[in-house]
Design a protein around this motif. Structure first.
Motif, mmCIF file in Angstrom:
data_model
loop_
_atom_site.group_PDB
_atom_site.id
_atom_site.type_symbol
_atom_site.label_atom_id
_atom_site.label_comp_id
_atom_site.label_asym_id
_atom_site.label_seq_id
_atom_site.Cartn_x
_atom_site.Cartn_y
_atom_site.Cartn_z
ATOM 1 N N UNK A 332 0.833 -1.203 0.000
ATOM 2 C CA UNK A 332 0.000 0.000 0.000
ATOM 3 C C UNK A 332 0.868 1.254 0.000
ATOM 4 N N UNK A 333 1.200 1.780 1.151
ATOM 5 C CA UNK A 333 1.946 3.039 1.227
ATOM 6 C C UNK A 333 3.274 2.972 0.474
ATOM 7 N N UNK A 334 3.922 1.804 0.517
ATOM 8 C CA UNK A 334 5.200 1.660 -0.172
ATOM 9 C C UNK A 334 5.103 1.795 -1.677
ATOM 10 N N UNK A 335 3.900 1.651 -2.232
ATOM 11 C CA UNK A 335 3.683 1.823 -3.670
ATOM 12 C C UNK A 335 2.850 3.063 -3.966
ATOM 13 N N UNK A 336 2.763 3.944 -2.963
ATOM 14 C CA UNK A 336 2.039 5.195 -3.160
ATOM 15 C C UNK A 336 0.538 5.065 -3.061
ATOM 16 N N UNK A 337 0.052 3.942 -2.481
ATOM 17 C CA UNK A 337 -1.392 3.739 -2.331
ATOM 18 C C UNK A 337 -1.817 4.014 -0.884
ATOM 19 N N UNK A 338 -3.010 4.518 -0.719
ATOM 20 C CA UNK A 338 -3.583 4.695 0.607
ATOM 21 C C UNK A 338 -4.224 3.377 1.073
ATOM 22 N N UNK A 339 -4.223 3.138 2.381
ATOM 23 C CA UNK A 339 -4.831 1.912 2.911
ATOM 24 C C UNK A 339 -6.075 2.186 3.746
ATOM 25 N N UNK A 340 -6.528 3.441 3.788
ATOM 26 C CA UNK A 340 -7.693 3.778 4.609
ATOM 27 C C UNK A 340 -8.934 3.009 4.183
ATOM 28 N N UNK A 341 -9.105 2.833 2.873
ATOM 29 C CA UNK A 341 -10.288 2.123 2.391
ATOM 30 C C UNK A 341 -10.256 0.661 2.818
ATOM 31 N N UNK A 342 -9.067 0.059 2.809
ATOM 32 C CA UNK A 342 -8.936 -1.329 3.252
ATOM 33 C C UNK A 342 -9.292 -1.453 4.727
ATOM 34 N N UNK A 343 -8.863 -0.488 5.537
ATOM 35 C CA UNK A 343 -9.207 -0.488 6.961
ATOM 36 C C UNK A 343 -10.707 -0.343 7.158
ATOM 37 N N UNK A 344 -11.308 0.586 6.404
ATOM 38 C CA UNK A 344 -12.754 0.796 6.520
ATOM 39 C C UNK A 344 -13.527 -0.455 6.131
ATOM 40 N N UNK A 345 -13.065 -1.155 5.086
ATOM 41 C CA UNK A 345 -13.737 -2.382 4.664
ATOM 42 C C UNK A 345 -13.650 -3.455 5.750
ATOM 43 N N UNK A 346 -12.466 -3.575 6.371
ATOM 44 C CA UNK A 346 -12.302 -4.553 7.444
ATOM 45 C C UNK A 346 -13.192 -4.216 8.631
ATOM 46 N N UNK A 347 -13.246 -2.950 8.997
ATOM 47 C CA UNK A 347 -14.112 -2.534 10.102
ATOM 48 C C UNK A 347 -15.583 -2.811 9.782
#
Length: 424
Positions: A332-347
């Motif tokens: 995610x962050x290491x390739x310039x991608x945000x991970x907030x959406x992945x966290x929201x999906x898990x929640x």
């Protein structure tokens, strides 16, 4: 190498008369309460379903002594249980203290052979369920519970733990066989058929019959049971309810994690929410009309604070402690991608599971073996049945419609609607 021992030939249950002689040589005990057992005052205070519990007071201080019994105390020796459950409770308390410091009582001493834990005496704490029945409020309660659930869920998973450490821990707690089996039977199975140890209030038969005739609902319950039995996302308390929380007016601690296992992230918070909803639905029998609305709304505010804090703390840990193999920064962050959406999906997945577990807990505490004092203390059987019917209806709505309730506000709106219904 950690081993789990069950040694009934060496084990002897304590009594107030024998406890002093058994503990007098243990440094961790005498340094906290005094060296002479003749100066100790011992009281047996266990009123739960499984264990002996003693308060031991001496000139230097006070401790709690908890000893497992080789059977279910609520039923008797016709239902045997292994002593090794104290081993797992001790290890659970150690891990909870590491993952959320200050949230559980400190363990002073553990004796595996005697299935005995000596721990911090909590005073002037009171069992939360009794405080809720008595109409007492606890400042910051939802925040404390939300943080505990988020921290133990996140830090006990491969979002945070190294995978070899997590797998080793799963293997350790997998030895706690008989205790989770109680949950699998009494929580997920028995409420939905005419099981031998079931009992329910007279007048509830039409509602109970409706639940047990709903094959689709029972299939959803069994799917959640499959997750409980097979999903090792994180270490769960396993029996997190208002009777396993002790509080003052401003502070709380979590106790009694002997039902610990690795399971779904939504399990603990779902069980917890169920107990606040049961407190909510039972309140008309415990409060005068003048104070009823205010206290019921406070209970709902605790639910909201618990859920909102859980999500906020989980999101914070996602950003600051995501060091395990799951959702690694390299993807995610290491390739310039945000991970907030992945966290929201898990929640969102955790939330749906939590609502389902919540509904099941509301059913089992009304229909299965162990009921809640929230309802059991109601002497008028007609009033009790009417309030329990609302509780059963709410539980069914949550099981059937967990995927459609997208927020805690929608959950509370549903609770208010059901609270106004005459189900019987």
């Amino acid at each position: 190498m950690i081993t789990v021992m069950d040694t009934p030939d060496q084990y002897q249950p304590l009594t107030p008369e024998t406890l002093g002689g058994r503990l007098a040589s243990i440094d961790a005990v005498v340094e906290r309460i005094g060296s002479d057992p003749a100066d100790w005052v011992v009281r047996e205070v266990g009123d739960g379903n499984l264990n002996l519990v003693f308060i031991v007071e001496g000139p230097e201080g006070t401790v709690i002594v908890k000893q497992a019994l080789p059977y279910v105390r609520l039923v008797g020796d016709s239902w045997p249980l292994p002593l090794y459950r104290a081993f797992f409770e001790n290890h659970a308390l150690v891990r909870q203290a590491e993952r959320d410091p200050g949230s559980v009582p400190e363990v002073h001493y553990f004796d595996e052979t005697q299935a005995l834990i000596v721990m911090e005496f909590l005073a002037p704490h009171k069992i939360l369920r009794r405080k809720l029945i008595d109409g007492e409020k606890v400042e910051g309660l939802g925040g404390f519970l939300g943080r505990f659930c988020a921290r133990t869920a996140f830090r006990g998973s491969e979002l945070s733990m190294k995978s070899p450490d997590k797998k080793k821990d799963v293997g350790l707690f997998a030895g706690n066989i008989e205790i989770p089996a109680i949950t699998e039977a009494l929580v997920f199975t028995d409420p939905y058929h005419d099981a031998e140890m079931n009992h329910h209030t007279d007048g509830l038969d039409p509602v109970v019959s409706s639940l047990r005739s709903d094959a689709r609902l029972k299939a959803k319950v069994q799917r959640l049971m499959m997750k409980f039995a097979s999903n090792t996302e994180t270490m769960v308390h396993g029996d997190l309810h208002s009777g396993s929380i002790m509080s003052t007016g401003t502070q709380s601690r979590i106790i009694d994690p002997e039902f610990v296992q690795y399971g779904p992230m939504g399990f603990d918070i779902g069980m917890l929410l169920a107990n606040f909803l049961m407190a909510y639905f039972s309140q008309p029998a415990h409060r005068e009309t003048a104070s009823l609305d205010d206290y019921q709304e406070w209970l709902l505010s605790v639910i909201a604070e618990t859920v909102n804090t859980f999500e906020e703390e989980f999101d914070h840990l996602w950003k600051t402690e995501r060091t395990g193999m799951l959702y690694p920064e390299a993807l995610f962050e290491g390739q310039g991608h945000q991970s907030e959406e992945a966290c929201a999906d898990l929640l969102a997945e955790i939330w749906v599971d939590a609502l389902g577990f919540c509904g099941i807990e509301m059913h089992r505490r009304t229909l299965s073996l162990a009921h809640n004092a929230d309802f059991e203390d109601i002497e008028d059987k007609e009033v009790k049945a009417a309030l329990e019917a609302r509780n059963l209806q709410m539980g069914a709505d949550l099981i059937r419609n967990a995927g459609t309730l997208g927020s805690v506000e929608e959950l509370l709106r549903l609770a208010r609607q059901v609270n106004k219904k005459d189900i019987l």
